[in-house]
Enzyme design. Structure first.
Site, PDB file in Angstrom:
ATOM      1  N   GLU A  85       0.848  -1.195   0.000  1.00  0.00           N
ATOM      2  CA  GLU A  85       0.000   0.000   0.000  1.00  0.00           C
ATOM      3  C   GLU A  85       0.884   1.246   0.000  1.00  0.00           C
ATOM      4  OE1 GLU A  85      -3.159  -0.077  -0.395  1.00  0.00           O
ATOM      5  OE2 GLU A  85      -3.647  -2.173   0.038  1.00  0.00           O
ATOM      6  N   CYS A 149      -6.875  -1.487   8.836  1.00  0.00           N
ATOM      7  CA  CYS A 149      -5.603  -1.481   8.099  1.00  0.00           C
ATOM      8  C   CYS A 149      -5.239  -0.052   7.691  1.00  0.00           C
ATOM      9  CB  CYS A 149      -5.707  -2.361   6.855  1.00  0.00           C
ATOM     10  SG  CYS A 149      -5.817  -4.116   7.239  1.00  0.00           S
ATOM     11  N   HIS A 168      -0.670  -5.834   2.516  1.00  0.00           N
ATOM     12  CA  HIS A 168      -1.848  -6.694   2.605  1.00  0.00           C
ATOM     13  C   HIS A 168      -1.476  -8.096   2.133  1.00  0.00           C
ATOM     14  CE1 HIS A 168      -5.178  -3.564   3.023  1.00  0.00           C
ATOM     15  NE2 HIS A 168      -5.455  -4.511   3.902  1.00  0.00           N
TER      16      HIS A 168
END
Length: 223
Positions: A85, A149, A168
């Protein structure tokens, strides 16, 4: 003992919803067993799937350990690859946590920026790891999903001035085993540390260059 050991924190999450076993924490424990080599002091911990717990835990992690890098790992039922991410988001937290709570403001940080980017170039990390023939596919995303998250990532990016990363992972066996996920985390975190090292060397180089010019300049005036 190396005086300049790098301190790295890697976190996973506790079980939630249909994730009765959270592959993120399983993968982080696997990474802990594998280690990151002699030069890295690795600290791992399990993060509760609770907004308020994250708000109190993260500042203490950053303050207490003074890490070079904090990497958070979370599970995504939609992920089929190990996903890096690039950024964390401040707003849109409507989904209830393990305590059936969500922030009244639906955001992380009142008056914080909408989005905070990691100082790490995730595309570069992704390329390097995919080229290394690891056997685990890595991809990049710019949406960490507006749940714990994303919330954790944003908070960490805010506290660490961008020296954070979020990864992730898919649920176990879909398609990767815990060992494969652990190996993937090891390769990814090593790559991240290398990139940070390069950036630091470049910064210092720029600084010294600048410094050097200043001295020359003063020198000319002296004559």
């Amino acid at each position: 003992i190396m005086a300049n050991k790098k301190k790295v924190i890697v976190t996973g999450f506790e079980p939630f919803g249909e994730h009765t076993v959270n592959s993120s924490w399983v993968a982080v424990q696997e990474l802990d067993r594998l280690g990151l080599g002699e030069a890295v002091d690795l600290y791992v911990c399990e993060v509760p799937v609770e907004y308020q717990a994250v708000q109190s835990l993260l500042p203490s992690l950053w303050k207490q350990h003074q890490p070079q890098l904090v990497v958070h790992v979370g599970v995504s039922g939609l992920a089929t690859t190990v996903t890096l991410e690039q950024c964390g988001h401040n707003e849109g937290y409507r989904r209830l946590d393990n305590c059936s709570y969500c922030p009244a403001s639906q955001c992380c940080m009142e008056n914080g920026p909408d989005c905070i980017n990691s100082v790490l170039d995730m595309d570069a990390v992704c390329r390097k790891v995919n080229d290394s023939g690891l056997g685990v596919v890595v991809s990049v995303s710019k949406d960490a999903g507006r749940y714990l998250c994303d919330y954790t990532y944003y908070t960490s990016l805010y506290l660490g001035q961008g020296r954070s990363a979020f990864i992730h992972v898919p649920p176990l066996g879909k398609p990767y085993s815990s060992w494969e996920l652990g190996k993937a985390l090891q390769a990814i975190v090593r790559e991240m540390l290398e990139l940070l090292e390069l950036d630091r060397a470049e910064e210092e180089h720029k600084y010294h260059d600048h410094c050097h010019h200043q001295h020359q300049h003063q020198h000319q005036h002296a004559h």
